[in-house]
Enzyme design. Structure first.
Site, short mmCIF file in Angstrom:
data_model
loop_
_atom_site.label_atom_id
_atom_site.label_comp_id
_atom_site.label_asym_id
_atom_site.label_seq_id
_atom_site.Cartn_x
_atom_site.Cartn_y
_atom_site.Cartn_z
N ASP A 10 135.03 35.75 23.28
CA ASP A 10 136.13 35.07 22.92
C ASP A 10 137.39 36.08 23.64
O ASP A 10 137.77 37.13 23.18
CB ASP A 10 136.40 35.03 21.49
CG ASP A 10 137.79 34.03 21.36
OD1 ASP A 10 138.54 34.02 22.03
OD2 ASP A 10 137.99 33.88 20.09
N LYS B 73 132.84 31.22 13.58
CA LYS B 73 134.05 31.56 13.12
C LYS B 73 135.13 30.46 13.44
O LYS B 73 134.82 29.72 14.62
CB LYS B 73 134.54 32.84 13.28
CG LYS B 73 135.17 33.05 15.03
CD LYS B 73 136.27 34.30 15.02
CE LYS B 73 137.08 33.92 16.24
NZ LYS B 73 136.33 34.26 17.50
N PHE C 153 134.83 27.76 21.81
CA PHE C 153 136.02 26.85 20.97
C PHE C 153 136.29 25.49 21.79
O PHE C 153 136.51 25.28 22.86
CB PHE C 153 137.20 27.60 20.81
CG PHE C 153 138.07 27.23 20.07
CD1 PHE C 153 138.07 27.04 18.69
CD2 PHE C 153 138.98 26.18 20.46
CE1 PHE C 153 139.21 26.43 18.09
CE2 PHE C 153 140.31 25.61 19.91
CZ PHE C 153 139.91 25.74 18.57
N THR C 154 135.85 24.41 21.17
CA THR C 154 136.73 23.13 21.40
C THR C 154 137.58 22.52 20.68
O THR C 154 137.54 22.97 19.41
CB THR C 154 135.73 22.25 21.82
OG1 THR C 154 135.04 22.07 20.55
CG2 THR C 154 134.60 22.81 22.73
N ASP D 169 162.72 31.44 19.47
CA ASP D 169 161.35 30.88 19.38
C ASP D 169 160.39 32.00 18.54
O ASP D 169 160.43 33.07 19.15
CB ASP D 169 160.59 30.49 20.62
CG ASP D 169 161.07 29.25 21.21
OD1 ASP D 169 161.22 28.13 20.22
OD2 ASP D 169 161.06 28.71 22.35
N ARG E 226 136.40 23.14 16.66
CA ARG E 226 137.54 24.05 16.35
C ARG E 226 136.69 25.35 15.61
O ARG E 226 137.02 25.63 14.74
CB ARG E 226 138.33 23.51 15.13
CG ARG E 226 139.34 22.12 15.69
CD ARG E 226 140.01 21.63 14.55
NE ARG E 226 140.95 22.40 14.10
CZ ARG E 226 141.34 22.23 12.76
NH1 ARG E 226 141.12 21.34 11.94
NH2 ARG E 226 142.25 22.99 12.34
N MET E 227 135.64 25.59 16.45
CA MET E 227 134.86 26.68 15.99
C MET E 227 134.42 27.50 17.39
O MET E 227 134.39 26.87 18.21
CB MET E 227 133.56 26.61 15.17
CG MET E 227 133.92 26.06 13.80
SD MET E 227 132.36 25.88 12.86
CE MET E 227 131.43 24.59 13.89
N SER E 228 134.18 28.75 17.25
CA SER E 228 133.36 29.39 18.21
C SER E 228 132.33 30.30 17.58
O SER E 228 132.48 30.53 16.50
CB SER E 228 134.14 30.05 19.22
OG SER E 228 134.91 31.12 18.52
N GLU F 69 143.41 36.48 19.99
CA GLU F 69 142.86 36.56 18.74
C GLU F 69 141.57 37.26 18.56
O GLU F 69 141.43 38.02 18.04
CB GLU F 69 142.96 35.28 18.16
CG GLU F 69 144.39 34.67 17.66
CD GLU F 69 144.99 33.76 18.96
OE1 GLU F 69 144.51 34.00 19.96
OE2 GLU F 69 145.94 33.27 18.76
#
Lengths: 554, 711
Positions: free
Chosen positions: B368, B420, B402-403, B331, B407-409, B372
């Site tokens: 965050d 972003k 972020f959700t 993986d 798809r941003m925070s 990342e």
């Protein structure tokens, strides 16, 4: 020219001739056993014997073919000898006694050609030609067929099918053994070997008295005797007899013939498994042992011990003046490292260590290069054992030619290597322990023991040569040697064919950098070592009491 | 001896409050080391003494018969002892008998020591398996039953402080669980219903919250029971290769038995009588006792080496198969790359400075906590010297999480809105606010994608309106030393295939960087399965790791399937090994341990067989030189007397077993190299060494014996 130089030159000529024949013959045999076409004469034969040459056989069927055919051969040959007295063309010879008839039948069907009879005093033209000569062809063809079946086991995958025994048998005779024998017989006739059906000639001797010489189809039988690694001579003196082997050239030619197919089969093997290099590795292993043995034989036979040896230039007792020590040594090593057993000198008269080399050569299992077919399959079984041990040392479950050597394969290979030592040692010990068999010895002490050890070694390994001196025409020896020959020939075939079937069922494992490279010189070295240690050491105590005790005596 | 497990048990109370869902990947490979990577098991001579009672107990013929070679030695010992009683004054017979008994005991000792190491681990595990009281749910009512009475399908409740009574899946709730009893890892793990983290193991302890567990195994067959059986060797079955080797050894034994049994009539003819003692001595020296004695210890030690690395092999067959593996499915995430993508650079659109972009990027990522996000903050700090501001410093800041929908925070602070996120979402956000999207943004994002990275767009809405500032380049970071390791594997003939859910472009970039041979992009479980079957159809053996339920079929199909302990019980059930550390990189070590096991067997077999040459040269002249004086020339070691020669060979034969016990337990040193070099090396050491060593050993023993006065 010194005798040593003569020997070396003859050896070089022999190697050159074998090298020339190697590729064309090896490739030709691969084509013979891979082709799906039948010759017209072959079709007649198949119709005659009621066989369908196109059905593929799994190993039990193939084995049934081998055993049924050979059993019929033993029976036919036995009956033929028993009724010789009433057959025409028998030179007036009587029927053969039951025990000797059994021994001879077992001997020729098992490709051993041990002879407890004097050919010129016992066997007429019919038995020699219709019985013995026929078995010379078919027993050799059976050997090649079994080897080819094993090779197919390596070459094929996801099938249990090993080919068709009847097709392999008939092709071996018609396309390989017969043509080579015809050419060889013509060359031998040109050399002076006799070929006729004349009767017994009374010949006066220089020293007075008279001698009986009989004619016969000698050249034709001589050819297949060598080509099929049979070894049963028309005459008792075998290839030392001038009618069988008149001059140094015919001598070298006969050595060439008996080594021809066993060596070339390694090429056939390489072709059929799709890697010529693998064939070369097996060839190199066989050639290394063969050459090593010849050098050792020269060393011990040329060694000058005592005044008689010095005057003769070596151990000349029992050797023909026309061949000398060099060629006689090559012949005796070649005949004991194949399953031939033809002789052009008395092995019993070799030096102690020389006789030991003859013994050891057979005890290695006659695999360098071995009998036609049997040499190749014997060597491949040893390769499996060597691969198993060495393969572990590279950190993988061992595999050979892309086939895994698992429990089943090693079980069959282990049974194979057990058979001949068991036969040789148990029969020898029995003969030594019982009161009467020892009476057959001509010599006492270590040499006398060597005679008996040699007889069982020769019979169990299907060689057929004798350490002349032993009177083997007794009920005990005829029966036990006959049994040893049959068991030594056909039990291993059972395991070889089962092994072939098991290999053919596997799917191939692709070679990677982690795979043991069996085509490399390192593996060849390992295989030589494994053969010498595993098979050779088994006999060390027995050899110590025979040839070693004799050879090291001061 | 101490194990990780005992150490960790003591730390049980000092559990940290962080709750990573995976054990940390402690052993990131670091490429070549000079010493062999696998090996180095502990061997303490004291263990020999401690295992002596077990070794004696193993003299039971019913146990001995399992090893045909040593059984023959046992029978030989009995025979010589009996014969010594008939001639009690014969010191030679007694001495040989004594050493033959020692040979058998040494062999048993090797096995007992190997087992003893497992027993210590088993004891620790047993402590974890205290009898628990289960709170079984019947019709929504709880009842107390002993853990041993639970049946498959029962529902049990566990709350903080409870020991989980049996293996099962969480069907309700989420809890942190201390699994140190089995993994030795003190950091608790999260277990929750549904998904790939639902499996719990009996004997582990719930630290917080309440969960309902559906029992999936019968008592006595739980994971911990199986573990105990495994490390104790109770469940040990001979592996296929071990069986094959045993057959070969048995047949060699039969051959030498024949060679010796047929000798008396030959010797009688020669004029010398061989006594039973001498015959047995010769036989024992010739049969492959060295490997026969150590074979089972080697197998147990191989399993043990895996256990020491916290890997449980459910069968020895799997360990052997590991040595044969020719294709590794790895993986990407966690195995080849560090678990997460990291920010590598900030690429501003024209008209924006890098510093502005970095500032905005950092601001948006402060809250965050994903790796990342952390990496963006760190990069901004390291590259642009931007101090990491704490969330508390920014009053009235509104953090946008972020959700999956947005798809941003980001953050709304001081009238600025910073966002972003995925390119499409951020562009849409800017457009929504009437901002203009510069063409740069698209170009930059595409360029990053093509290079295999992940672009994150950063946008801002302030007094100047909404606009894109630039792009953050998130990159998969390949672990250190992976390229070298794959290079090694290639030399060993093993192909590596990277499995990833990434698109082919990204996958290729990482595959190139890591140096794997092949990759499978956008991999679904079906793709994985198909790949395994394709490789196997070509005769290859495949190894893989997996943890999810959807990995289970592939794990079962693979020849070596290593399930992560954090995975589902379906995955653990399907695989034939479980890695307690849940470290997928360990697959490479497992392969090496498998190879080492086979090499050790082969090396000692070669050594054992090669030994025979010297023993012949010691014994044969001793037996027969009296009747055939010429055979004295075979006494090339110049041994002092026939009795001493035979005795020296027997003593050497016994002592070499003890001398090789550490090697059998530790395993032959293994370095990744191709088969040719490995064969040359091992053949040199164990083949040639096996030829030479006994010549020296027997000579030395003979010298010592000849010093004993009166002999």
């Amino acid at each position: 020219m010194s005798p040593v130089l003569a020997g070396v030159l003859q050896l070089l000529a022999l190697i050159a001739a074998l090298a020339l024949a190697y590729r064309p013959l090896g490739d030709y045999m691969a084509r013979v056993y891979s082709s799906d076409k039948h010759l017209r004469v072959e079709k007649w034969i198949y119709r005659g014997i009621g066989a369908n040459p196109n059905t593929e056989m799994r190993w039990p069927a193939y084995l049934r073919g081998v055993l049924a055919f050979s059993a019929a051969g033993v029976l036919f040959l036995y009956v033929l000898q028993r009724v010789q007295g009433i057959l025409p063309g028998s030179l007036g010879f009587a029927s053969i006694d039951p025990d000797q008839a059994f021994n001879t039948a077992a001997s020729f069907v098992s490709n051993t050609n041990w002879q407890s009879y004097y050919g010129e005093q016992a066997m007429g033209h019919v038995v020699q030609t219709a019985g013995l000569a026929v078995q010379n062809f078919v027993s050799a063809a059976v050997g090649i067929a079994v080897a080819v079946a094993l090779v197919r086991g390596f070459a094929r995958s996801r099938t249990g099918e090993l080919g068709n025994f009847w097709a392999d048998l008939v092709r071996g005779v018609v396309r390989i053994l017969l043509p080579i024998s015809v050419i060889a017989a013509i060359v031998l006739v040109a050399c002076g070997v006799i070929q006729n059906f004349s009767g017994i000639h009374e010949v006066g001797q220089f020293t007075g008295g008279s001698q009986q010489w009989n004619g016969g189809a000698v050249a034709s039988q001589e050819a297949i005797k060598e080509v099929g690694t049979n070894g049963g001579g028309y005459f008792n003196a075998n290839s030392a007899h001038p009618f069988e082997n008149p001059n140094p050239f015919s001598n070298l030619f006969e050595i060439f013939l008996l080594l021809l197919i066993p060596f070339a089969l390694t090429r056939t093997f390489g072709r059929m498994v799709g890697s010529l290099k693998q064939g070369y590795a097996i060839l190199a292993t066989m050639a290394t042992i063969w050459l090593g043995f010849i050098c050792l034989m020269w060393w011990t036979e040329f060694a000058h011990h005592g005044p008689a040896f010095e005057i003769a230039g070596g151990a000349m007792e029992g050797k023909e003046q026309r061949f000398g020590i060099g060629a006689s040594s090559i012949f005796s090593i070649s005949t004991t490292l194949t399953s031939t057993g033809a002789v052009d000198s008395f092995h019993s008269s070799n030096t102690g260590l020389g006789g030991g080399l003859n013994l050891l050569g057979m005890q290695l299992g006659e695999i360098a290069p071995g009998g036609v077919g049997s040499g190749l399959y014997g060597m491949l079984v040893m390769a499996i054992i060597a691969v198993f041990i060495a393969g572990l040392m590279v950190g993988r479950t061992p595999e050979y030619l892309g086939k895994k050597i698992g429990t089943r394969e090693i079980k069959l290979a282990a049974c194979y290597i057990l058979i001949t030592p068991a036969l040789v040692l148990v029969f020898t010990a029995a003969a030594m322990a019982l009161p009467t068999p020892g009476n057959s010895m001509t010599n006492s002490g270590a040499h006398g023991f060597s005679e008996i050890l040699y007889a069982y070694t020769s019979a169990s390994n299907n060689n057929g040569s004798a350490f002349a001196g032993l009177n083997a025409d007794t009920q005990w020896f005829n029966s036990t040697l006959g049994l040893a020959m049959l068991l030594g020939r056909f039990l291993p075939m059972v395991f070889v064919l089962a092994l072939a079937g098991s290999l053919a069922e596997q799917k191939p494992v692709p070679a990677t950098a982690g795979t043991l490279r069996t085509e490399k010189p390192l593996f060849t070295g390992l295989l030589v070592g494994a053969i010498l240690i595993i098979t050779g050491l088994t006999y060390f105590p027995a050899l110590a009491l025979g040839p070693l005790a004799e050879g090291l005596a001061t | 001896m101490t194990t990780d497990i005992t150490k960790q048990k003591k730390q049980e109370d000092a559990v940290s409050t962080t709750t990573p869902t995976r054990a940390p990947h402690s052993d990131v490979p670091t490429g070549h080391k000079d010493e062999g990577r696998v090996g180095a098991g502990l061997f303490d001579p004291k263990l020999l003494l401690k295992s002596l009672p077990d070794a004696i107990r193993k003299l039971d013929p019913r146990v001995m018969v399992k090893s045909p070679v040593m059984f023959v030695v046992l029978v030989g010992s009995v025979l010589t002892t009996v014969f010594s009683f008939t001639d009690p004054g014969d010191w030679f017979g007694w001495t040989i008998s004594a050493w033959l008994w020692l040979t058998v005991i040494f062999a048993n000792l090797a096995e007992a020591v190997a087992e003893g190491r497992g027993k210590a681990q088993a004891d620790t595990l047993r402590k974890a398996k205290t009898d628990t009281v289960a709170r079984r749910l019947v019709d929504d009512r709880e009842e107390q039953v002993p853990g041993t009475e639970l049946r498959i399908g029962d529902l049990v409740v566990c709350e903080a402080g409870d020991v989980i009574p049996g293996d099962g899946d969480v069907v309700e709730g989420v809890a942190s669980v201390d699994e140190s009893a089995i993994t030795g890892e003190s950091a608790p793990v999260i277990r929750e219903s549904g998904g790939d983290r639902s499996a719990v193991t009996g004997g582990t302890k719930v630290l917080s919250d309440r969960i309902v567990i559906k029992i999936t195994t019968k008592p006595g067959e739980t994971f911990i029971d199986r573990m105990i059986n495994l490390v104790e060797g109770a469940a040990r079955q001979k592996t296929p290769n071990e069986i094959a080797l045993n057959i070969l050894l048995a047949s060699l034994t039969i051959i030498f038995l024949l060679a010796v049994a047929t000798l008396p009539p030959l010797a009688d003819y020669a004029g010398t009588h061989l006594t039973m003692v001498v015959l047995v001595a010769l036989l024992v020296c010739l049969i492959p006792t060295t490997i026969g004695a150590l074979l089972s210890a080697i197998g147990i030690a191989g399993m043990d080496r895996l256990v020491q690395r916290n890997v449980l092999a459910m069968s020895g067959r799997a360990v052997e198969a590991a040595g044969d593996v020719s294709t590794l499915l790895l993986d990407k995430t966690g195995t080849i790359t560090l678990g997460n993508r990291q920010a590598a650079e900030f690429l501003p659109v024209s008209g924006t400075s890098e510093a502005d972009l970095a500032d905005a990027a950092q601001l948006s990522s402060l809250a965050d906590e994903t790796p990342e996000g952390r990496s963006i903050v760190v990069l901004a700090k390291e590259k642009y010297g931007l101090r990491e501001r704490h969330q508390g410093e920014l009053a009235q800041a509104e953090w946008i999480e972020f959700t999956a929908q947005t798809r941003m925070s980001g953050v709304d602070v001081d009238g600025r809105k910073v966002r972003k996120g995925a390119a499409g979402s951020v562009i849409a956000w800017v457009r929504e606010r009437g901002g203009e999207v510069s063409e740069d943004a698209d170009t930059l994002a595409n360029r990053i994608s093509e290079a295999g990275g992940t672009p994150l767009l950063v946008a801002i809405e302030d007094t100047d309106g909404a606009r894109i500032l630039g792009v953050i380049h998130l990159k998969d970071v390949v672990k250190d030393g992976m390229r070298e390791r794959f290079e090694e594997l290639r030399r060993m003939g093993i192909k590596t295939v990277m499995i990833t859910g990434d698109n082919p472009l990204t996958a290729k970039a990482i595959a190139d960087e890591a140096g794997v041979d092949d990759f499978l992009a956008e991999a679904t479980p079906e793709d994985k399965m198909a790949l395994i079957k394709r490789e196997q159809a070509g005769g290859k053996l495949v190894a893989m790791t997996g943890d999810g339920t959807n990995d289970a079929p592939a794990l079962a199909q693979a020849d070596v399937g290593v399930a992560m302990n954090t995975g589902t019980s379906a995955a653990k059930e399907a695989g034939n090994m479980v890695d307690l550390d849940s470290n997928p990189t360990k697959l490479i070590e497992i392969v090496e341990i498998g190879k080492q096991l086979l090499i050790t067997r082969g090396a000692l077999t070669t050594f054992s067989i090669a030994n025979d040459v010297a023993k012949y040269f010691a014994i044969i002249p001793a037996l027969f030189a009296a009747v055939y004086p010429g055979l004295k020339q075979l006494n090339i070691m110049q041994l002092s007397s026939p009795d001493s020669a035979i005795l020296s060979a027997v003593i050497f034969n016994a002592l070499i077993i003890i001398a090789l016990v550490p090697l059998a337990l530790r395993g032959v040193q293994y370095r990744p190299m191709n088969a040719d070099r490995m064969l040359r090396r091992n053949l040199g050491i164990y083949g040639l060494g096996g030829l030479i060593a006994p010549f020296i050993g027997i000579k030395v023993i003979d010298l010592l014996i000849s010093l004993i006065p009166g002999l």
